[in-house]
Design a protein around this motif. Structure first.
Motif, mmCIF file in Angstrom:
data_model
loop_
_atom_site.group_PDB
_atom_site.id
_atom_site.type_symbol
_atom_site.label_atom_id
_atom_site.label_comp_id
_atom_site.label_asym_id
_atom_site.label_seq_id
_atom_site.Cartn_x
_atom_site.Cartn_y
_atom_site.Cartn_z
ATOM 1 N N THR A 81 25.484 30.491 39.467
ATOM 2 C CA THR A 81 26.577 30.234 38.276
ATOM 3 C C THR A 81 27.371 28.726 38.861
ATOM 4 O O THR A 81 27.007 28.496 40.044
ATOM 5 C CB THR A 81 27.228 31.092 38.388
ATOM 6 N N SER A 82 27.925 28.448 37.870
ATOM 7 C CA SER A 82 28.987 27.172 38.099
ATOM 8 C C SER A 82 30.309 27.813 38.030
ATOM 9 O O SER A 82 31.142 26.730 38.333
ATOM 10 C CB SER A 82 28.657 26.263 37.107
ATOM 11 N N THR A 84 33.402 28.654 40.198
ATOM 12 C CA THR A 84 33.696 28.597 41.510
ATOM 13 C C THR A 84 35.283 29.127 41.581
ATOM 14 O O THR A 84 35.960 29.078 42.770
ATOM 15 C CB THR A 84 33.903 26.863 41.696
ATOM 16 N N LEU A 102 25.808 27.998 43.625
ATOM 17 C CA LEU A 102 26.409 27.105 42.865
ATOM 18 C C LEU A 102 25.576 26.247 42.053
ATOM 19 O O LEU A 102 24.696 25.510 42.625
ATOM 20 C CB LEU A 102 27.725 26.524 43.326
ATOM 21 N N LYS A 103 25.621 26.129 40.745
ATOM 22 C CA LYS A 103 24.824 25.200 39.995
ATOM 23 C C LYS A 103 25.708 23.884 39.894
ATOM 24 O O LYS A 103 27.014 23.785 39.960
ATOM 25 C CB LYS A 103 24.903 25.710 38.635
ATOM 26 N N PRO A 104 25.051 22.696 39.966
ATOM 27 C CA PRO A 104 23.934 22.391 40.102
ATOM 28 C C PRO A 104 23.198 22.581 41.297
ATOM 29 O O PRO A 104 23.854 22.638 42.428
ATOM 30 C CB PRO A 104 23.610 20.934 39.626
#
Lengths: 132, 129
Positions: A81-82, A84, A102-104
């Motif tokens: 996911t992005s 945070t 975390l994405k990216p």
């Protein structure tokens, strides 16, 4: 050969994860696009590792992970996911997920996490696939 | 016990509450209450030693029926529970113990900032160098 399930509503993210999983030695990959897909796909394929997005149509990834782990406590779930925020991370940790990426994606780190978790949970198949 | 002065005293008393006399044993024959130093009964003239001997007959049980057994009110102490031998338990890590019972180890407590980075997450979940 280790197997994986990717549940993410973004085809681009699924493609990226699929490529990284192949680098980690995982070729048997099943995909879903909504949180509601996670449990039935897991029950049908029993993959060695599951990658779950959090913001998805239907159930969100945290709910899907919680339900899946309540029914299959040994499932290995990685959140992708992005998001945070600490609260989201703590919720996932309490649910019992194995990691949170975390994405990216940072390719090397993501592949390292995949290899580590696959080696921990399916050591025989991973060593065999790496040898081949 | 009734004293010679006529006062009826509680059986637990050693001295009469009315006259202060020491309350002795009652006569075995006529139940007259004599003083402890009396040699003869003031009621019937019998010797108190003979009377005492006569009254020293074996005691009858108060009741023919057996009394109920005494029940001790003691807080029950739980029996020691036999547990599997874990001789190495004190030297095992949480992960080893968790693997024995088939559950994941409790995650380590890692302080997290309000916005986490991938480094924070790797420290929290571990396993990636």
């Amino acid at each position: 050969m280790p197997s994986a399930l990717i549940v993410d509503d973004s085809p681009v993210m699924r493609t990226q994860l699929r490529a990284l999983l192949r680098q980690a030695g995982c070729d048997a990959i099943v995909e879903g696009a909504t949180g509601d897909d996670a449990l039935p796909l897991y029950e049908r394929h029993h993959p060695d590792i599951v990658f779950l997005d959090i913001v998805m149509p239907g159930k969100d990834g945290v709910t899907a992970a919680t339900e899946l782990l309540q029914k299959y406590p040994r499932a290995v779930i990685v959140m992708c996911t992005s998001l945070t925020t600490r609260d989201k991370v703590v919720a996932c940790q309490k649910a019992g997920v194995s990691h949170y990426i975390l994405k990216p994606f940072q390719a090397d780190r993501t592949v390292a996490v995949m290899r580590h978790l696959l080696a921990r949970n399916a050591p025989a198949v991973v060593s065999a696939s790496v040898a081949s | 016990m009734t004293c010679r002065c006529g006062r009826d005293n509680d059986a637990r008393r050693s001295y009469c509450g009315g006259c202060g006399r020491r309350i002795g044993t009652s006569c075995g024959r006529c139940q007259f209450v004599n003083c402890t130093d009396d040699a003869f009964c003031g009621g019937c003239g019998d010797t108190l030693e003979a009377s005492a001997a006569a009254s020293a007959a074996p005691l009858k049980p108060v009741a023919d029926k057996p009394t109920a057994p005494i029940v001790k009110l003691v807080t029950p102490v739980p029996a020691p529970v036999s547990s599997p031998v874990l001789s190495r338990a004190d030297t095992m890590s949480a992960a080893e113990l968790a693997s024995l019972v088939g559950k994941a180890a409790a995650p380590a407590v890692v302080p997290l900032p309000s916005v986490v980075s991938q480094d924070d997450l790797d420290r929290l979940f571990g396993g990636v160098s």
